[in-house]
Design a protein around this motif. Structure first.
Motif, PDB file in Angstrom:
ATOM      1  N   GLN A 134       0.946  -1.202   0.039  1.00 30.54           N
ATOM      2  CA  GLN A 134       0.067   0.048  -0.032  1.00 30.54           C
ATOM      3  C   GLN A 134       0.991   1.270  -0.159  1.00 30.54           C
ATOM      4  OE1 GLN A 134      -3.400  -0.263  -0.049  1.00 30.54           O
ATOM      5  NE2 GLN A 134      -3.020  -2.374  -0.535  1.00 30.54           N
ATOM      6  N   ASN A 135       0.469   2.350  -0.458  1.00 29.83           N
ATOM      7  CA  ASN A 135       0.976   3.804  -0.459  1.00 29.83           C
ATOM      8  C   ASN A 135       1.474   3.876   1.111  1.00 29.83           C
ATOM      9  OD1 ASN A 135       1.973   5.989  -1.733  1.00 29.83           O
ATOM     10  ND2 ASN A 135       0.396   7.151  -0.602  1.00 29.83           N
ATOM     11  N   ASN A 136       2.770   4.319   1.337  1.00 22.94           N
ATOM     12  CA  ASN A 136       3.496   4.507   2.463  1.00 22.94           C
ATOM     13  C   ASN A 136       3.606   3.341   3.252  1.00 22.94           C
ATOM     14  OD1 ASN A 136       4.098   7.338   1.933  1.00 22.94           O
ATOM     15  ND2 ASN A 136       1.933   7.862   2.233  1.00 22.94           N
ATOM     16  N   ALA A 137       3.677   2.186   2.933  1.00 19.93           N
ATOM     17  CA  ALA A 137       3.636   1.029   3.694  1.00 19.93           C
ATOM     18  C   ALA A 137       5.022   0.238   3.117  1.00 19.93           C
ATOM     19  CB  ALA A 137       2.795   0.018   3.465  1.00 19.93           C
ATOM     20  N   PRO A 138       5.311  -0.487   4.162  1.00 23.40           N
ATOM     21  CA  PRO A 138       6.684  -1.342   3.526  1.00 23.40           C
ATOM     22  C   PRO A 138       6.567  -2.200   2.359  1.00 23.40           C
ATOM     23  CG  PRO A 138       6.148  -1.721   6.129  1.00 23.40           C
ATOM     24  CD  PRO A 138       5.022  -1.195   5.395  1.00 23.40           C
ATOM     25  N   ILE A 139       7.801  -2.004   1.761  1.00 18.07           N
ATOM     26  CA  ILE A 139       7.735  -3.152   0.468  1.00 18.07           C
ATOM     27  C   ILE A 139       8.341  -4.246   0.713  1.00 18.07           C
ATOM     28  CG2 ILE A 139       9.126  -3.298  -1.564  1.00 18.07           C
ATOM     29  CD1 ILE A 139       9.436  -0.085  -1.750  1.00 18.07           C
ATOM     30  N   PRO A 140       7.855  -5.466   0.467  1.00 21.34           N
ATOM     31  CA  PRO A 140       8.163  -6.552   0.809  1.00 21.34           C
ATOM     32  C   PRO A 140       9.369  -7.147   0.262  1.00 21.34           C
ATOM     33  CG  PRO A 140       5.929  -6.762  -0.218  1.00 21.34           C
ATOM     34  CD  PRO A 140       6.557  -5.455  -0.478  1.00 21.34           C
ATOM     35  N   ASP A 141      10.053  -7.920   0.991  1.00 24.35           N
ATOM     36  CA  ASP A 141      11.635  -8.390   0.831  1.00 24.35           C
ATOM     37  C   ASP A 141      11.822  -8.932  -0.502  1.00 24.35           C
ATOM     38  OD1 ASP A 141      12.307  -7.707   3.263  1.00 24.35           O
ATOM     39  OD2 ASP A 141      12.258  -9.554   4.224  1.00 24.35           O
ATOM     40  N   GLN A 142      10.801  -9.467  -1.042  1.00 25.03           N
ATOM     41  CA  GLN A 142      11.037 -10.353  -2.342  1.00 25.03           C
ATOM     42  C   GLN A 142      11.515  -9.194  -3.452  1.00 25.03           C
ATOM     43  OE1 GLN A 142       7.249 -12.052  -2.908  1.00 25.03           O
ATOM     44  NE2 GLN A 142       6.860 -10.733  -4.372  1.00 25.03           N
ATOM     45  N   HIS A 143      11.192  -7.802  -3.314  1.00 25.47           N
ATOM     46  CA  HIS A 143      11.503  -6.623  -4.075  1.00 25.47           C
ATOM     47  C   HIS A 143      12.627  -6.120  -3.831  1.00 25.47           C
ATOM     48  CE1 HIS A 143       7.413  -7.651  -5.859  1.00 25.47           C
ATOM     49  NE2 HIS A 143       6.948  -7.420  -4.561  1.00 25.47           N
ATOM     50  N   ALA A 144      13.302  -6.357  -2.669  1.00 23.99           N
ATOM     51  CA  ALA A 144      14.471  -5.666  -2.380  1.00 23.99           C
ATOM     52  C   ALA A 144      15.649  -6.342  -3.250  1.00 23.99           C
ATOM     53  CB  ALA A 144      14.559  -5.775  -0.853  1.00 23.99           C
ATOM     54  N   ARG A 145      16.663  -5.629  -3.313  1.00 27.36           N
ATOM     55  CA  ARG A 145      18.090  -5.854  -4.191  1.00 27.36           C
ATOM     56  C   ARG A 145      18.493  -7.103  -3.433  1.00 27.36           C
ATOM     57  NH1 ARG A 145      23.306  -3.314  -5.621  1.00 27.36           N
ATOM     58  NH2 ARG A 145      23.533  -3.891  -7.854  1.00 27.36           N
ATOM     59  N   ASP A 146      18.625  -7.097  -2.244  1.00 29.54           N
ATOM     60  CA  ASP A 146      19.169  -8.178  -1.504  1.00 29.54           C
ATOM     61  C   ASP A 146      18.411  -9.643  -1.391  1.00 29.54           C
ATOM     62  OD1 ASP A 146      21.704  -6.976  -1.278  1.00 29.54           O
ATOM     63  OD2 ASP A 146      21.362  -6.266   0.693  1.00 29.54           O
ATOM     64  N   GLY A 147      17.005  -9.486  -1.796  1.00 28.86           N
ATOM     65  CA  GLY A 147      15.973 -10.333  -1.691  1.00 28.86           C
ATOM     66  C   GLY A 147      16.151 -11.119  -3.198  1.00 28.86           C
ATOM     67  N   GLU A 148      14.874 -11.067  -3.743  1.00 24.50           N
ATOM     68  CA  GLU A 148      14.679 -11.666  -4.936  1.00 24.50           C
ATOM     69  C   GLU A 148      14.839 -10.785  -6.092  1.00 24.50           C
ATOM     70  OE1 GLU A 148      11.353 -14.559  -5.496  1.00 24.50           O
ATOM     71  OE2 GLU A 148      11.091 -14.379  -3.382  1.00 24.50           O
ATOM     72  N   ASN A 149      15.010  -9.468  -5.617  1.00 25.84           N
ATOM     73  CA  ASN A 149      15.035  -8.449  -6.616  1.00 25.84           C
ATOM     74  C   ASN A 149      14.218  -8.315  -7.912  1.00 25.84           C
ATOM     75  OD1 ASN A 149      16.664  -6.032  -7.156  1.00 25.84           O
ATOM     76  ND2 ASN A 149      17.914  -6.789  -8.841  1.00 25.84           N
ATOM     77  N   LEU A 150      12.945  -8.655  -7.642  1.00 26.11           N
ATOM     78  CA  LEU A 150      11.880  -8.509  -8.522  1.00 26.11           C
ATOM     79  C   LEU A 150      11.053  -7.348  -8.311  1.00 26.11           C
ATOM     80  CD1 LEU A 150      10.387 -12.291  -7.621  1.00 26.11           C
ATOM     81  CD2 LEU A 150      11.716 -11.476  -9.339  1.00 26.11           C
ATOM     82  N   SER A 151      10.587  -6.845  -9.494  1.00 25.83           N
ATOM     83  CA  SER A 151       9.927  -5.425  -9.555  1.00 25.83           C
ATOM     84  C   SER A 151       8.337  -5.974  -9.173  1.00 25.83           C
ATOM     85  CB  SER A 151      10.024  -5.079 -10.990  1.00 25.83           C
ATOM     86  OG  SER A 151       9.399  -5.659 -11.837  1.00 25.83           O
ATOM     87  N   PRO A 152       7.848  -4.996  -8.395  1.00 24.82           N
ATOM     88  CA  PRO A 152       6.555  -5.097  -8.157  1.00 24.82           C
ATOM     89  C   PRO A 152       5.618  -4.960  -9.253  1.00 24.82           C
ATOM     90  CG  PRO A 152       7.357  -3.176  -7.401  1.00 24.82           C
ATOM     91  CD  PRO A 152       8.416  -3.771  -7.890  1.00 24.82           C
TER      92      PRO A 152
END
Length: 155
Positions: free
Chosen positions: A11-29
């Motif tokens: 959601q807007n202004n909420a945490p981005i899930p780890d799978q979208h982080a560079r050190d995670g799966e680096n998957l674009s949401p």
């Protein structure tokens, strides 16, 4: 109606899930948008971190010449190999792809701004494979409206 940008991943202004982080799966949401203004000929998207300590704004992703009839970007389509036919600009990591959040350990949460601009031209007049900052600068003169989605991330 208002031009809006949303994601089923966060959601807007909420945490981005780890799978979208560079050190995670680096998957674009997945990103979805609605109600672009009349006269829209294309879209440009940029993802940036205004909280980065190394630059006033660190750009993680830029996609341009998105056709006017598109209303979403599928998840995971822009990380690693460029599997979409949409052109990408070099991000500040030096890659032509999505690179997710990667704030320094110990930093407070960073804010990641996904900015989608509706443009009055079908294609931007930019060199092949521009840098994200240069791309956004070229787009500024053609913006009809802008929608924004902000996610946060902390290492």
């Amino acid at each position: 109606m208002t031009f809006t940008l949303t994601s089923p991943a966060f959601q807007n202004n909420a945490p981005i899930p780890d799978q979208h982080a560079r050190d995670g799966e680096n998957l674009s949401p997945q990103l979805d948008w609605s109600d672009p203004p009349e006269g829209t000929q294309s879209f440009v998207l940029i993802m940036e971190d205004p909280d980065a300590p190394s630059a006033p704004t660190f750009r993680h992703w830029a996609v341009y010449d998105i056709p006017r009839d598109r209303r979403h970007l599928a998840p995971g389509r822009s990380s690693g190999a460029n599997t979409e036919s949409l052109p990408h600009a070099f991000n500040d990591f030096g890659n032509l792809r999505y690179d997710g959040p990667q704030p320094p350990a110990g930093d407070p949460p960073h804010h990641y701004r996904f900015r989608l601009a509706a443009l009055d031209v079908p294609k931007l007049d930019v060199p092949d494979q521009p840098y994200a900052g240069d791309l956004w600068e070229a787009a500024r003169a053609h913006i009809l409206s802008e929608a924004e989605l902000v996610g946060t991330y902390q290492a």
